[in-house]
Design a protein around this motif. Structure first.
Motif, PDB file in Angstrom:
ATOM      1  N   ARG A  45       0.796  -1.175  -0.266  1.00  0.00           N
ATOM      2  CA  ARG A  45       0.451   0.239   0.162  1.00  0.00           C
ATOM      3  C   ARG A  45       0.823   1.120  -0.143  1.00  0.00           C
ATOM      4  O   ARG A  45       0.758   1.630   0.786  1.00  0.00           O
ATOM      5  CB  ARG A  45      -0.980  -0.024   1.175  1.00  0.00           C
TER       6      ARG A  45
ATOM      7  N   ASP B 221      -0.359   4.123   2.304  1.00  0.00           N
ATOM      8  CA  ASP B 221      -0.085   4.591   3.355  1.00  0.00           C
ATOM      9  C   ASP B 221       1.291   4.706   3.605  1.00  0.00           C
ATOM     10  O   ASP B 221       1.588   4.747   4.299  1.00  0.00           O
ATOM     11  CB  ASP B 221      -0.467   3.096   4.268  1.00  0.00           C
TER      12      ASP B 221
ATOM     13  N   HIS C  14       0.718   1.094  10.819  1.00  0.00           N
ATOM     14  CA  HIS C  14       1.326   1.159   9.114  1.00  0.00           C
ATOM     15  C   HIS C  14       2.507   0.109   8.396  1.00  0.00           C
ATOM     16  O   HIS C  14       2.910   1.129   8.919  1.00  0.00           O
ATOM     17  CB  HIS C  14       0.324   2.250   8.690  1.00  0.00           C
TER      18      HIS C  14
HETATM   19 MG    MG Z   1      -6.155   2.007   5.372  1.00  0.00          MG
END
Ligand code: MG
Ligand code: ATP
Length: 882
Positions: free
Chosen positions: A6, A13, A23
């Motif tokens: 991501r 992120d 994250h």
């Molecule tokens: Mg998210």
């Protein structure tokens, strides 16, 4: 388990990674799926069972969210659009039924609890499970915030998506006949919860990487917020980079390849903040393969490749961003505390200020307000906004190659953003400035002679289509800048014709050569050495006449095809090189000058970093790729505005008319250019870069050869290599190893020789004892030694001095008709004697000079014949000094 990335696109992120403890750019997502089989009720029961029974998480720490409502589908038709999706009571009921108390079930809006991939396709409500890590997990220091809060205390561990609806192409929403389930649980997050950690980074999935980073940087995790962020980024990004490269992504400037580059650069930047200024990330990435080899054994196979790619990219980072980052420090940032009232300061100053107020935004605001805004007064200030100005952002990118997103990523660490809109405006403004300057061509200074010629007519250039023009009329003849009516044989002069196939030197391309023939007899009347345009509209041929020529004569003009063809290859080659440079180094590369000759091409361009061997090879490879594709080269005449709009590259500062010629190699290069070019790229044959270097600050130069010259170069180099190989009795491939071996053995031999020399000198000293004499109470040794250099003499003098324990040593040697001499004495004698004075006295007798420290001195003399005698006199000299 699915590998997830991501760091770009819809789910990005990147900005969160490092800042939060939950994250990642790369993570593993666990899931279970049902395609028309079980649905909401069962999915919830399974989830409940796994989380509370298998994992044993207490329900008092869990929160469950379900959809409050949503509006999806098309919004501009009626009815019933958009479709209203009601409260997901089914999910709430299912949670209740398994035993979740109602105060732990939360209804949330569309943003959090409705899943939809795109404008159309399956979609539906979702239900999330969150875990309460406790107040220590709050990144914002909340002591008792309630769920839901974004501070880090409540972490989403599992998302259950119930696909019940479908949005068709037109935006109509219908119920799916067979509803499905798709769930996603973050492995790193559930691991943290089960292992009782507050952070994913402290689980066994990532901790070894954090530790390794700690060790490399010599810092400790948990000591300082800033270093923790950087350590997390290093751990995370090394993992992401390893997996991306393993899966075939390579760093470059486009798409996902750029995402990889950005990840590595981000890691490099944070490495720098930890004082890691040598490549390090490749080491961490190496750990990744070891740590994860049980689940991903294939990582081991690519680990050498992964390390190589990362290391090369780290080196490239160091090279290419150094100047840019220095510039960023000098760039202006704008800080606004109240609307329209702000302070401007250098980024480096801001950094210092920001760090010194760390954690106290209010005091920072006050400080900023005082810099330039005394209006602010004592009242509480609104939140400040700060950004790198559009102008600076544009300059950093356009001139120094730092992309805005990279700059943004850096300045975000200091609470700033970047002014993207102003950046776009700056870009637009730059285009307009360039256009204005292209149009605002200064009037040419017209020499009166050519003004005269222009009265008789202009030259039409026919060289794009042909290399021979028949029936050209001589408009004018010039000798030493004077118009003449006739030229005798053997004259150096200029000929202007009414039309010609000869290209007049322009845009870096040299003029054509060739011959002029008499139209009727086809007899050669002149050789053309060069062609140029003295004023627009005229082409002048610089000639040597081979027969008399008169104004009004009719001639056939024939271009030397060999020279022209070679020049064409180099000109198209220059365009390919330009495009390849921009692809590999970045779009800040701009032409600063070029020379296109038949034998070579030369291209100067703006670029602030050095270029690595790998990059150079890549540039060469791209250009040759375009050659091999054998694309047809296209030329068209367009309005200047249109041409620039379609992205044709122009040479800033060059004068362009309103209608311009655009030369393009489709899908590769497009430039405004008046030069002559090959028909298909394959005509170039091959392009070989022969030189690359810097010519001034920020300007670099490449030189290359094409076609026959490239072949010649290839053959010349190959034959040297073969000659070397034959001479060394080895194969070309073994040459480097062989040379290495030879150099090594040479080194050994030199060492041996050195020690032999010293041994010989020492052997000569067998009679040392006999030469030692006592002068008064002092032992003195005076000796000639051969073939020793200064250093060796000095060390010998030292040895002898030690052997004497207390005494004076004088050594002399002769080389090339000169005498060198060393005098040394033991420290106990420095009160009575002075080595420098002894050296001086001896040197005088040898016709030279000398001097030095009290215990060690040197002298030189020009009279080797006297040396024997003088060495015998040393005892006497010293005697007289005592
Ligand atoms: Mg998210
Ligand atoms: P968050 O709001 O915490 O970013 P999300 O809503 O983006 O999560 P989903 O898209 O629902 O998460 O992904 C499913 C699960 O994957 C999440 O419940 C979480 O456990 C995990 N997850 C999502 N994004 C990340 C990430 N960047 N790093 C680690 N795990 C993640």
């Amino acid at each position: 388990s699915q590998k997830c990335m991501r760091a770009g696109g819809k789910h990005n992120d990147l900005e969160n990674v490092g800042r939060t403890r939950r994250h990642h750019t790369f993570f593993e997502m666990l899931g279970n799926f049902s395609f028309g089989d079980y649905f909401k009720k069962e999915a919830i029961e399974y989830a409940w069972e796994l989380v509370t029974k298998e994992y044993g998480l207490p329900v008092e720490k869990l929160y469950f969210t379900v959809l409050k409502n949503a509006a999806v589908g098309k919004t501009d038709t009626k009815p019933p659009h958009p479709k209203h999706i009601p409260k997901d009571e089914g999910a709430a009921e299912a949670w209740s039924n398994v035993g979740v108390p109602s105060h732990r079930i939360f209804y949330m809006g569309q943003k959090d609890n409705f899943w939809q991939m795109g404008e159309s396709g399956p979609c539906g409500p979702c239900s999330e499970i969150h875990y309460d890590l406790g107040p220590q997990a709050s990144d914002e220091g909340h002591a008792d915030c309630a769920f839901p809060c974004d501070c880090g205390r409540y972490v989403e561990i599992w998302n259950l998506v119930f696909m019940e609806y479908n949005i068709d192409q037109k935006g109509y929403v219908t119920k799916l006949p067979k509803p499905s389930v798709d769930t996603g649980m973050g492995l790193e997050r559930i691991a943290a919860v089960i292992q009782g950690k507050l952070s994913n980074f402290e689980t066994d999935l990532l901790w070894p990487l954090v530790e390794e980073a700690e060790e490399l940087a010599g810092v400790e995790y948990g000591e300082k917020h800033e270093t923790d962020v950087s350590l997390r980024i290093l751990a995370d990004h090394s993992r992401a980079a390893a997996f991306l490269i393993h899966d075939g992504v390579l760093p470059s400037n486009e798409g996902r390849n750029y995402v990889l580059r950005l990840i590595i650069r981000r890691a490099c930047y944070h490495g720098q903040r930890l004082d890691l200024n040598q490549p390090f990330l490749f080491k961490l990435a190496g750990r990744v393969a070891e740590m994860m080899k049980d689940a991903y054994p294939e990582l081991l196979e690519s680990s050498v490749h992964v390390a190589k790619v990362i290391r090369a990219e780290e080196e490239r980072y160091a090279r290419t961003t150094k100047v840019g980052l220095e510039q960023l420090d000098k760039a202006f940032v704008e800080i606004t505390v109240e609307e329209n009232k702000g302070a401007e300061m250098r980024f480096s100053d801001w950094r210092v200020l920001y760090s010194s107020h760390r954690g106290n935004v209010e005091s920072l605001k006050r400080h900023v307000a005082q810099i330039k805004a005394p209006w602010a007064g004592p009242k509480a200030l609104p939140p400040f906004l700060g950004w790198v100005t559009g102008e600076e952002l544009f300059k950093l990118h356009d001139t120094f190659g730092l992309r805005p997103d990279f700059v943004e990523d850096i300045v975000r660490n200091y609470g700033l953003t970047v002014a993207y809109t102003a950046y776009d405006m700056e870009m637009q403004r730059q285009r307009e400035r360039a256009r204005a300057s292209w149009k605002g061509v200064a009037k040419e200074v017209l020499s009166p002679v050519y003004a005269e010629v222009l009265k008789k007519g202009k030259t039409t250039f026919e060289g794009y289509q042909q290399i021979t023009s028949r029936d050209c009329t001589v408009l004018a003849l010039l000798r030493e800048s004077n118009l003449v009516e006739e030229l005798p044989t053997g004259a150096k002069a200029e000929v202007v014709l009414d039309h010609t196939p000869f290209y007049a030197e322009a845009g870096g391309q040299v003029g054509d050569a060739g011959v002029l023939l008499r139209e009727d007899t086809q007899e050669v009347v002149a050789t053309v050495e060069d062609t140029y345009s003295p004023v627009s509209g005229l082409i002048a041929h610089r000639i040597l006449s081979r027969a008399p020529i008169r104004v009004g004569d009719r001639l056939t003009a024939v271009v030397d095809t060999e020279k022209r063809e070679a020049t064409k290859r180099n000109h198209t080659g220059t365009h390919l090189l330009h495009a390849a440079l921009r692809q590999v180094l970045g779009t800040h590369v701009k032409q600063a000058g070029s020379v296109v000759e038949p034998n070579r091409l030369r291209f100067d361009f703006s670029h602030f970093a050095s270029i690595s061997e790998d990059e150079l090879q890549e540039i060469e490879r791209l250009a040759n790729d375009a050659i091999l594709r054998n694309t047809a080269v296209q030329t068209e005449i367009l309005d200047l505005d249109v041409a620039l709009e379609t992205g044709a590259m122009a040479f800033f500062g060059e004068k362009y008319p309103d209608r311009v010629r655009v030369v393009s190699v489709p899908d590769f290069s497009k430039e405004l250019c008046g030069g002559t070019h090959v028909t298909r790229t394959g005509d170039i044959g091959i392009l070989k870069i022969t030189h690359e270097g810097s010519i001034s600050a920020g300007v670099r130069r490449v030189e290359a050869v094409t076609g026959e010259k490239a072949l010649e170069q290839f053959q010349a180099v190959t034959s040297v290599v073969y000659e070397l190989a034959t001479a060394l009795k080895t194969s070309p491939k073994e040459l480097p190893a062989m040379l290495e071996k030879l150099t090594e053995s040479q080194r050994q031999l030199e060492k041996q020789l050195e020690s032999l020399k010293l041994k010989m000198a020492q052997a000569q000293l067998s009679d040392v004892e006999s030469r030692v004499r006592s002068v008064k109470d002092i032992k003195v040794l005076s000796l000639q030694v051969d073939e020793l250099d200064r250093g060796q003499m000095r060390s010998l003098a030292d040895t002898l001095r030690q052997r004497l324990k207390s005494g004076v040593v004088v050594l002399a040697t002769t080389t090339n008709g000169k005498v060198s001499l060393i005098t040394a004495l033991t420290s106990d004698l420095t009160k009575r004697l002075h080595a420098g004075k002894i050296a001086q006295a001896i040197a005088q007798r040898l016709g030279g000079t000398g001097g030095g420290r009290p215990d060690l001195a040197e002298a030189g003399g020009k009279n080797p014949a006297l040396l024997g005698t003088v060495l015998n006199e040393v005892y006497e000299i010293i005697g007289s000094m005592l």
